[in-house]
Design an enzyme around this catalytic site. Structure first.
Site, PDB file in Angstrom:
ATOM      1  N   SER A 131     -16.485   4.556  59.840  1.00 16.76           N
ATOM      2  CA  SER A 131     -16.172   3.728  58.678  1.00 16.76           C
ATOM      3  C   SER A 131     -16.035   2.252  59.067  1.00 16.76           C
ATOM      4  CB  SER A 131     -14.913   4.271  57.993  1.00 16.76           C
ATOM      5  OG  SER A 131     -14.750   3.720  56.715  1.00 16.76           O
ATOM      6  N   ASP A 186     -20.351  10.799  50.110  1.00 13.86           N
ATOM      7  CA  ASP A 186     -19.302   9.853  50.520  1.00 13.86           C
ATOM      8  C   ASP A 186     -18.879   9.007  49.320  1.00 13.86           C
ATOM      9  OD1 ASP A 186     -17.710   7.849  51.705  1.00 13.86           O
ATOM     10  OD2 ASP A 186     -18.857   7.957  53.569  1.00 13.86           O
ATOM     11  N   HIS A 218     -16.368  11.521  52.906  1.00 15.21           N
ATOM     12  CA  HIS A 218     -16.032  10.510  53.918  1.00 15.21           C
ATOM     13  C   HIS A 218     -15.243  11.183  55.034  1.00 15.21           C
ATOM     14  CE1 HIS A 218     -16.013   6.341  55.096  1.00 15.21           C
ATOM     15  NE2 HIS A 218     -14.715   6.368  55.309  1.00 15.21           N
TER      16      HIS A 218
END
Length: 240
Positions: A131, A186, A218
């Site tokens: 991320s 996601d 995610h």
């Protein structure tokens, strides 16, 4: 253990937490380095188990997991949590100024330079992350004046205001191969952001291997961890 936000722990986090390091205790065994960067609101502990598993499979590699300092985060109402830079929106990159991005890049560069001084060459070093950590990995790896063994970006994006463009990629870094992985479901970092980043970097001449995972949100899945393992093993074989 790989969720982006862990805001419930923010009040208990401290600045300047020491890194988690998985490495062989035997002298002369370590010949390579993987630096792995966590996501927003997380710490090195969020990825310690996965990296310990990889180290057990590849004991010649040191796995170095730093924790970002706390900083005010706009999308967290201005409250502080661990972050490599500020994030103002999850909907658009238009308002981003990425305060702290260059500062965090210098921290990671110092880890690289210290390893080189120790005798681990740049082409035996991988920078990776999840991320926000993935975005920092892309920015650090492809603005580096040299060729690393690889860059890994999991559920990441291009840390620029217009995600369809690239930052200034150095000529020498273009030889560094990239593994990008992203879940199609996601809801935090849009799949489109990851796929576009891969396409943009590929257009810069970088060897990009983009993996997508159906219905993955995610987070991480077993197949993705296997792809990461294979990439690291192929780029950092035991040379002793």
């Amino acid at each position: 253990s790989t969720i982006l936000f862990r805001m419930e722990r923010v009040s208990r986090l401290r600045n300047s937490q020491p890194p988690i390091i998985h490495q062989s205790s035997q002298e002369g065994v370590t010949s390579a380095l993987v630096i792995f960067l966590h996501g927003l609101g997380d710490t090195a502990h969020g990825w310690a188990a996965e990296m310990r598993q990889l180290h057990r499979a590849m004991p010649w590699i040191r796995f170095y997991l730093p924790t970002a300092d706390e900083r005010p985060i706009t999308i967290n109402g201005g409250y502080s949590c661990t972050g490599w830079y500020d994030i103002k929106s999850l909907e658009s990159r238009d308002k981003e100024d990425f305060d702290g991005l260059d500062q965090s890049r210098e921290i990671i560069r110092k880890v690289v330079e210290d390893a080189i001084k120790e005798g681990i060459p740049a082409n035996r070093i991988i920078i990776g992350g999840f991320s926000q950590g993935a975005a920092l990995s892309l920015y650090t790896g492809y603005s580096y004046d040299g060729e690393l063994a690889g860059v890994i970006a999991l559920s990441g994006y291009m840390p620029v205001r217009d995600y369809t463009t690239a930052f200034n990629v150095t000529e020498t870094s273009k030889a560094t191969p990239l593994l990008m992985c992203h879940g199609t479901a996601d809801g935090v970092v849009k799949f489109e952001w990851g796929k576009t980043a891969a396409d943009v970097l590929k257009s810069q001449g970088i060897n990009v291997d983009f993996k997508s995972y159906e219905r993955m949100a995610h987070s991480m899945c077993a197949q993705e961890l296997q792809h990461v393992t294979e990439f690291i093993a192929s780029r950092l074989p035991n040379n002793k």
